[in-house]
Design an enzyme around this catalytic site. Structure first.
Site, short mmCIF file in Angstrom:
data_model
loop_
_atom_site.label_atom_id
_atom_site.label_comp_id
_atom_site.label_asym_id
_atom_site.label_seq_id
_atom_site.Cartn_x
_atom_site.Cartn_y
_atom_site.Cartn_z
N LYS A 110 0.82 -1.21 0.00
CA LYS A 110 0.00 0.00 0.00
C LYS A 110 0.85 1.25 0.00
CE LYS A 110 -4.21 -1.99 1.68
NZ LYS A 110 -5.09 -2.30 2.79
N LYS A 189 -4.44 -8.62 -14.36
CA LYS A 189 -5.47 -8.82 -13.34
C LYS A 189 -6.37 -7.57 -13.25
CE LYS A 189 -6.12 -9.15 -8.43
NZ LYS A 189 -5.87 -8.50 -7.23
N LYS A 192 -8.84 -1.90 -9.64
CA LYS A 192 -9.05 -0.44 -9.66
C LYS A 192 -7.72 0.28 -9.88
CE LYS A 192 -10.81 -0.01 -5.52
NZ LYS A 192 -11.38 -1.24 -4.99
P1 ADP Z 1 -8.67 -3.77 -6.37
O1 ADP Z 1 -7.47 -4.61 -6.82
O2 ADP Z 1 -9.54 -3.41 -7.52
O3 ADP Z 1 -8.29 -2.61 -5.49
P2 ADP Z 1 -9.47 -5.02 -3.92
O4 ADP Z 1 -8.05 -5.28 -3.56
O5 ADP Z 1 -10.25 -3.99 -3.18
O6 ADP Z 1 -9.56 -4.74 -5.51
O7 ADP Z 1 -10.27 -6.40 -3.93
C1 ADP Z 1 -11.13 -6.84 -2.93
C2 ADP Z 1 -11.21 -8.37 -3.10
O8 ADP Z 1 -11.71 -8.69 -4.42
C3 ADP Z 1 -9.82 -9.03 -3.03
O9 ADP Z 1 -9.56 -9.50 -1.74
C4 ADP Z 1 -9.91 -10.18 -4.01
O10 ADP Z 1 -10.37 -11.32 -3.34
C5 ADP Z 1 -11.00 -9.79 -4.98
N1 ADP Z 1 -10.45 -9.40 -6.30
C6 ADP Z 1 -10.07 -8.17 -6.71
N2 ADP Z 1 -9.69 -8.17 -8.01
C7 ADP Z 1 -9.81 -9.44 -8.44
C8 ADP Z 1 -9.57 -10.10 -9.70
N3 ADP Z 1 -9.15 -9.43 -10.76
N4 ADP Z 1 -9.81 -11.41 -9.78
C9 ADP Z 1 -10.26 -12.10 -8.70
N5 ADP Z 1 -10.51 -11.55 -7.50
C10 ADP Z 1 -10.29 -10.23 -7.34
N1 TRP Z 2 -8.67 -6.12 4.92
C1 TRP Z 2 -9.78 -6.60 4.14
C2 TRP Z 2 -9.60 -6.17 2.67
O1 TRP Z 2 -8.91 -5.21 2.40
C3 TRP Z 2 -11.09 -6.11 4.67
C4 TRP Z 2 -11.33 -6.60 6.07
C5 TRP Z 2 -11.34 -5.82 7.20
C6 TRP Z 2 -11.59 -7.93 6.47
N2 TRP Z 2 -11.59 -6.60 8.29
C7 TRP Z 2 -11.75 -7.89 7.89
C8 TRP Z 2 -11.69 -9.13 5.78
C9 TRP Z 2 -12.00 -9.06 8.61
C10 TRP Z 2 -11.93 -10.29 6.50
C11 TRP Z 2 -12.10 -10.26 7.91
O2 TRP Z 2 -10.16 -6.79 1.77
#
Ligand code: ADP
Ligand code: TRP
Length: 325
Positions: A110, A189, A192
């Site tokens: 991050k 992949k 966002k």
């Molecule tokens: P982004 O990469 O768009 O920021 P996040 O990290 O917020 O997405 O994703 C939230 C959840 O959605 C992740 O923990 C993952 O399990 C799932 N996820 C995100 N992008 C994908 C993808 N391209 N394929 C499969 N699962 C995904």
């Molecule tokens: N950290 C998780 C994510 O970014 C969100 C999250 C917060 C979570 N608390 C949790 C997921 C507890 C599972 C259990 O996707």
């Protein structure tokens, strides 16, 4: 068996979020006691705008409901409506070693992506541990990227139990077996952060435009093509049943088709797939009070459980004057 997971309200969900995570979370509500929450406190490390935070939090709840989360089966709530979790977080922080958190890759990821190096980002996994432990959760469905945080939760819980007695249920990660890895518009992949995504709730018109812009190779119309690994074919496969998928695969192997036609088929399938969710969402948006009621009822249920667990933890480490024992 209690299943629990949190979803950060950091933007509107895309196809990857749905097929990779949300679809499976929602399916679990049929057989397990499911708790799902909108992790607004976690999102505070990246969203620093009051109106946006409120909007995204409500949107995330509406999106989950529209996608099929049934409040009569699962408990849906907002993280900050259960203040016991933040209190529990402090009890856990006090015993969490810096080394454990330093090993978490998501912090580094991050920061590399440009998020500020604030203490809340570093201690993010401890709040996540509190989220999980506060409800005696057994199973935590997550994407692969979150599996390390569940390991951290287990470490924190085991070390607390070791010092103070059997207070916490030790949870297990459940990395979704049917989760698809969804490619984005550029074949990488879908994410966002790569801006190669299609949101579930964008207008069908916008969605269609994006699908039509997907870059393809310059294969002549009549040439056959292996479908597996082809971006359009892989995306189409997410939305249709096996016979329809096989039909497109056969077309690829025969040749004599253009990508424009496949793109249209993909856009039609995606639109049809989410039509019901779009309709449900419109109704929910028109009735925000109904959504607030669902969240309030969910929070009441979640709080009752978290209060018990917090009391157990406080009593175990002696931060409450309990005269009865
Ligand atoms: P982004 O990469 O768009 O920021 P996040 O990290 O917020 O997405 O994703 C939230 C959840 O959605 C992740 O923990 C993952 O399990 C799932 N996820 C995100 N992008 C994908 C993808 N391209 N394929 C499969 N699962 C995904
Ligand atoms: N950290 C998780 C994510 O970014 C969100 C999250 C917060 C979570 N608390 C949790 C997921 C507890 C599972 C259990 O996707």
């Amino acid at each position: 068996m209690r299943v629990l997971s949190g979803i950060q309200p950091t933007g509107r969900p895309h196809w990857g979020n749905y097929f990779g995570a949300i679809r499976q979370y929602i399916a679990l509500q049929n057989n397990e006691q499911a708790f799902y929450f909108v992790a607004n406190l976690h999102a505070l490390t990246s969203i620093r705008d009051r109106a946006l935070m409120q909007q995204y939090t409500l949107d995330a709840a509406i999106d989950l409901l529209a996608l099929g989360l049934d409040p009569n089966q699962a408990t849906l709530f907002v993280q900050s409506d259960v203040p016991e979790v933040s209190e529990l977080c402090w009890l856990l922080l006090s015993g969490t070693s810096m080394g454990l958190l330093e090993r978490c890759v998501s912090y580094k990821d991050k920061v590399d992506k440009g998020l500020a190096t604030v203490a809340g980002l570093f201690t993010y996994p401890v709040l996540q541990a509190a989220d999980i432990l506060a409800y005696d959760s057994d199973l935590v469905p997550v994407g692969q990227d979150q599996a390390q945080h569940i390991e951290v939760t287990r470490d924190i819980a085991q070390s607390f139990n070791h010092q103070f007695g059997e207070v916490f249920v030790i949870p297990k990660a459940y990395v979704l077996p049917t989760a698809a890895k969804v490619p984005g518009l550029d074949g990488e992949k879908m994410s966002k952060s790569y801006n190669n995504h299609i949101e579930i709730f964008e207008s069908p018109k916008e969605m269609r435009k994006k699908v039509m812009r997907i870059a393809t190779d310059s294969r002549p119309m009549d040439q056959a093509k292996e479908p597996d690994g082809d971006l359009l074919y892989d995306l189409y496969s997410l939305f249709v049943d096996e016979p329809s998928r096989d039909e497109l695969a056969a077309k690829y192997r025969r040749g004599g088709f253009g990508y424009g036609e496949v793109k249209k088929q993909l856009a039609d399938a995606a639109e049809a797939y989410f039509t019901q969710a779009h309709e449900r969402r419109q109704k929910l948006v028109a009735n925000p009070d109904e959504v607030r009621q669902i969240l309030a009822a969910g929070a009441a249920k979640a709080r009752a459980k978290a209060a018990q667990v917090l009391a157990r933890a406080q009593d175990a480490c002696g931060v409450t004057l309990n005269w009865t024992r």
